[in-house]
Scaffold this active site. Structure first.
Site, PDB file in Angstrom:
ATOM      1  N   GLY A 279       0.824  -1.204   0.000  1.00  7.88           N
ATOM      2  CA  GLY A 279       0.000   0.000   0.000  1.00  7.88           C
ATOM      3  C   GLY A 279       0.855   1.248   0.000  1.00  7.88           C
ATOM      4  N   GLY A 281       0.590   5.594   1.394  1.00  9.67           N
ATOM      5  CA  GLY A 281      -0.228   6.571   2.106  1.00  9.67           C
ATOM      6  C   GLY A 281       0.449   7.915   2.163  1.00  9.67           C
ATOM      7  N   GLN A 282       0.024   8.687   3.150  1.00  7.81           N
ATOM      8  CA  GLN A 282       0.494  10.054   3.337  1.00  7.81           C
ATOM      9  C   GLN A 282       2.027  10.147   3.409  1.00  7.81           C
ATOM     10  OE1 GLN A 282      -1.367  12.767   3.426  1.00  7.81           O
ATOM     11  NE2 GLN A 282       0.360  14.104   3.951  1.00  7.81           N
ATOM     12  N   PHE A 283       2.642   9.176   4.068  1.00  7.98           N
ATOM     13  CA  PHE A 283       4.082   9.265   4.291  1.00  7.98           C
ATOM     14  C   PHE A 283       4.919   8.516   3.255  1.00  7.98           C
ATOM     15  CE2 PHE A 283       2.520   9.745   8.771  1.00  7.98           C
ATOM     16  CZ  PHE A 283       2.907  11.061   8.915  1.00  7.98           C
ATOM     17  N   GLY A 284       4.339   7.587   2.577  1.00  4.51           N
ATOM     18  CA  GLY A 284       5.126   6.834   1.601  1.00  4.51           C
ATOM     19  C   GLY A 284       4.598   5.430   1.391  1.00  4.51           C
ATOM     20  N   VAL A 286       4.226   1.331   1.711  1.00  3.51           N
ATOM     21  CA  VAL A 286       4.239   0.339   2.787  1.00  3.51           C
ATOM     22  C   VAL A 286       4.522  -1.045   2.188  1.00  3.51           C
ATOM     23  CG1 VAL A 286       2.929  -0.629   4.728  1.00  3.51           C
ATOM     24  CG2 VAL A 286       2.455   1.701   3.970  1.00  3.51           C
ATOM     25  N   ASP A 391      -6.845  11.332  14.444  1.00  2.08           N
ATOM     26  CA  ASP A 391      -7.293  11.046  13.066  1.00  2.08           C
ATOM     27  C   ASP A 391      -7.951   9.664  13.019  1.00  2.08           C
ATOM     28  OD1 ASP A 391      -7.718  11.359  10.405  1.00  2.08           O
ATOM     29  OD2 ASP A 391      -5.629  11.093   9.778  1.00  2.08           O
TER      30      ASP A 391
HETATM   31  P1  ADP Z   1       0.081   6.592   5.764  1.00  5.36           P
HETATM   32  O1  ADP Z   1       0.055   6.542   7.232  1.00  5.36           O
HETATM   33  O2  ADP Z   1       1.414   6.925   5.171  1.00  5.36           O
HETATM   34  O3  ADP Z   1      -1.037   7.410   5.203  1.00  5.36           O
HETATM   35  P2  ADP Z   1      -1.163   4.099   5.789  1.00  5.36           P
HETATM   36  O4  ADP Z   1      -0.795   3.702   7.165  1.00  5.36           O
HETATM   37  O5  ADP Z   1      -2.540   4.597   5.582  1.00  5.36           O
HETATM   38  O6  ADP Z   1      -0.141   5.114   5.239  1.00  5.36           O
HETATM   39  O7  ADP Z   1      -0.929   2.839   4.852  1.00  5.36           O
HETATM   40  C1  ADP Z   1      -1.356   2.812   3.517  1.00  5.36           C
HETATM   41  C2  ADP Z   1      -1.899   1.430   3.201  1.00  5.36           C
HETATM   42  O8  ADP Z   1      -0.894   0.449   3.436  1.00  5.36           O
HETATM   43  C3  ADP Z   1      -3.056   1.032   4.111  1.00  5.36           C
HETATM   44  O9  ADP Z   1      -4.269   1.483   3.595  1.00  5.36           O
HETATM   45  C4  ADP Z   1      -2.948  -0.483   4.108  1.00  5.36           C
HETATM   46  O10 ADP Z   1      -3.570  -1.006   2.959  1.00  5.36           O
HETATM   47  C5  ADP Z   1      -1.454  -0.718   4.011  1.00  5.36           C
HETATM   48  N1  ADP Z   1      -0.883  -0.894   5.352  1.00  5.36           N
HETATM   49  C6  ADP Z   1      -0.365   0.058   6.156  1.00  5.36           C
HETATM   50  N2  ADP Z   1       0.071  -0.465   7.314  1.00  5.36           N
HETATM   51  C7  ADP Z   1      -0.178  -1.778   7.261  1.00  5.36           C
HETATM   52  C8  ADP Z   1       0.029  -2.879   8.151  1.00  5.36           C
HETATM   53  N3  ADP Z   1       0.560  -2.696   9.353  1.00  5.36           N
HETATM   54  N4  ADP Z   1      -0.358  -4.101   7.767  1.00  5.36           N
HETATM   55  C9  ADP Z   1      -0.938  -4.286   6.553  1.00  5.36           C
HETATM   56  N5  ADP Z   1      -1.158  -3.309   5.675  1.00  5.36           N
HETATM   57  C10 ADP Z   1      -0.793  -2.061   5.996  1.00  5.36           C
END
Ligand code: ADP
Length: 546
Positions: A279, A281-284, A286, A391
């Site tokens: 995945g 997200g905001q920070f990069g 995953v 959040d």
């Molecule tokens: P950010 O905090 O940078 O916005 P996220 O935490 O939302 O990023 O992560 C983006 C995506 O990555 C999530 O929607 C999920 O699908 C996947 N993801 C993030 N952390 C995990 C985790 N611990 N286990 C499984 N999938 C994860």
């Protein structure tokens, strides 16, 4: 008379478990005042044999024997040494990760030598090896502690119990779990109707009469729950079949530990391997990865310039110590490496939001409710630890392989370097999850988390709809200020809607401003006083089921 809950037990859930826990404590006190315990408390065993072959009940009796002809001796003064000894039983295997660790073997007993912090304890095994163990892998080894029995599941809902027993699919497979009736327990059992291939799960509530005796069938009364279970393991006595196979929680995934070891929040990047991208997200981005090739982890690579890293690293030391079964565990960070890596527990089923959307129409209402309950438990823990999420939303919760929901990204907005996200007028600001004091004054608190929790409940019961779907952020601010609230999702009965609605009490702006100017407030506005009706996690929120 047999009480079984398939249709007769009125299901109630305590949204925040404090009240339950109070009740549970009361019940446990009752156990410890059962006759045997009274005796053992009055006559403690001064030289408890280490790992004696004697069954515990025998040890018990031995300690209570009184000389018959002579005047009974007064009890020996408790020796300092034995008085404080805590014996625990391992609930899971634990493999040492550092030289300072001690291996745990499920079911074995250990002596606790020192509690370094709430999460890591020094223990000794029966070979006199010593080392640090994770405290959430053990439980106090005493007969009145239900956790030592392999049939007891503390944190399991009716729905999860049914799933577990169906997986086992054996006649008479059973578990004992906390009932939705506060302070009570329920036996859930897999049975096949006679001359039929059709299997069902029966739920029998364990009742307690006025004299503190336990029963499922009124004719058979017991001083404690373990005695009751032991009896029904050998006699159906009114149940559809006897309790044949205890199904333990042991098969379930190992709980995360507070960091990989004691005070270990910094992770060596050479010990991480990357498996695949899961995945972004905001920070990069995953990744699914592994730590030392055997523990699955999620690795978040932080994009340059997206986070105030120094502040976060300081906070990460604290955050690794936030450990709860409904929080995504932060294991640590790799700081010697660019980009910075954040290493957390891996959650097999991804974000709650996508989980809900992908399974639209397939999740039972009980399941939806138990997801909200999971989040509530995690939030209660955060508030107890004076930690504000800031959040909370379905997108920031994750689902594991056992379909448990855990809260993720707690407190992380404080480290975001993106104006669109931080400023309440920014396009990425989560206005739809925020109460007025947040979008007007940036005033965060556990109460503002409660507001967001109400919106999260709404997301769950709409199976992942966007709140205020057709409204812009600005329109939402206007609507909320006029008293408009989210509508009742058609899957949510009135009782559930009342809970979510009660999260959206507004503190009026004039009152809020007045509290800012209140001289008696010592310059610090006591704005909580304008929230008399907002439920906190500690309040008892009982919801009658439909
Ligand atoms: P950010 O905090 O940078 O916005 P996220 O935490 O939302 O990023 O992560 C983006 C995506 O990555 C999530 O929607 C999920 O699908 C996947 N993801 C993030 N952390 C995990 C985790 N611990 N286990 C499984 N999938 C994860």
């Amino acid at each position: 008379m047999i009480c079984f809950s398939d249709n007769t037990i009125q299901s109630i859930f305590c949204c925040c478990c404090c009240c339950c826990s109070v009740q549970k404590r009361q019940v446990r006190t009752q156990f410890s005042l059962s006759k045997d315990e009274e005796l053992s408390e009055k006559h403690p065993q001064h030289r408890r044999p280490w790992f004696s072959e004697l069954p515990r009940t025998k040890q018990h009796h031995r300690s209570c024997v009184q000389p018959s002809t002579r005047k009974p001796l007064p009890p020996l003064p408790p020796s300092e040494d034995t008085e404080k000894k805590i014996y625990v039983k391992a609930l899971y295997d634990f493999l040492p990760r550092e030289p300072c660790n001690l291996a745990l073997k499920r079911g074995e007993e250990y002596l606790i030598l020192e509690k370094y912090n709430p999460h890591w304890w020094k223990a000794r095994d029966h070979f006199r090896n010593e080392g640090l163990i994770p405290s959430n892998y053990v439980t106090e080894n005493k007969l009145t502690n239900l956790e030592i029995y392999d049939w007891y599941h503390r944190n399991i809902t009716r729905n999860q119990a049914e799933r577990l027993l169906k997986q086992e699919s054996k006649e008479g497979a059973f578990i004992v779990r906390d009932s939705r009736h506060l302070g009570l327990f329920t036996i859930s059992m897999f049975v096949r109707a006679r001359r039929s291939t059709h299997a069902t799960i029966k739920h029998y509530q364990i009742k307690c009469n006025n004299s503190g005796q336990y029963y499922v069938a009124e004719k058979h009364l017991f001083q404690s729950i373990p005695e009751l279970i032991h009896y029904h393991q050998h006699n159906a006595a009114g149940l559809m079949t006897r309790l044949r196979y205890p199904v333990g929680p042991m098969g379930s995934c190992l709980p995360a530990t507070a960091g990989f070891s004691y005070e270990k929040w910094e992770i060596d990047p050479s010990e991480l391997s990357f498996v695949k991208e899961i995945g972004s997200g905001q920070f990069g981005v995953v990744h699914l990865g592994e730590w030392r090739a055997h523990i699955q982890v999620a690795i978040k690579a932080i994009n340059e310039g997206s986070m105030s890293q120094e502040d976060f690293i300081e906070e990460a030391k604290v955050m690794t110590k936030l450990t709860h079964s409904r929080l995504v565990q932060l294991y640590g960070v790799c700081i010697q490496h660019k980009p910075l890596y954040i290493v957390t527990e891996f959650m097999e089923n991804g974000s709650l939001l996508s989980y809900l959307r992908e399974r639209k129409g397939k999740l039972r209402k009980e399941m939806l409710l138990s997801m909200c309950q999971d989040v509530c438990e995690g939030m209660e823990y955060l508030e107890k630890n004076s930690f504000i999420h800031r959040d909370l939303a379905a997108r920031n919760c994750l689902v594991n392989s056992a379909c448990l929901v855990k809260i993720s990204d707690f407190g992380m907005t404080r480290y975001v370097l993106d104006d669109e996200y931080i400023s309440s007028s920014g396009a990425k600001f989560p206005v739809k999850w925020s109460p007025p004091e947040v979008f007007h004054f940036n005033k965060y608190s556990s109460k503002s988390d409660v507001w967001s929790f109400g919106v999260l409940m709404w997301e769950v019961f709409t199976e992942g709809k966007m709140p205020f779907e057709n409204k812009s952020n600005l329109q939402v601010v206007e609507a909320i200020s006029k008293g408009v609230r989210l509508y009742r999702p058609h899957l949510a009965p009135m009782s559930i809607y009342e809970v979510m609605y009660s999260c959206w009490h507004e503190v009026s702006v004039p009152n809020f401003l007045q509290s800012l100017a209140d001289p008696s407030s010592d310059g610090r506005p006591d704005y909580y006083k304008h929230y008399p009706k907002t439920p906190s996690w500690q309040d008892k929120v009982s919801v009658s089921w439909w």
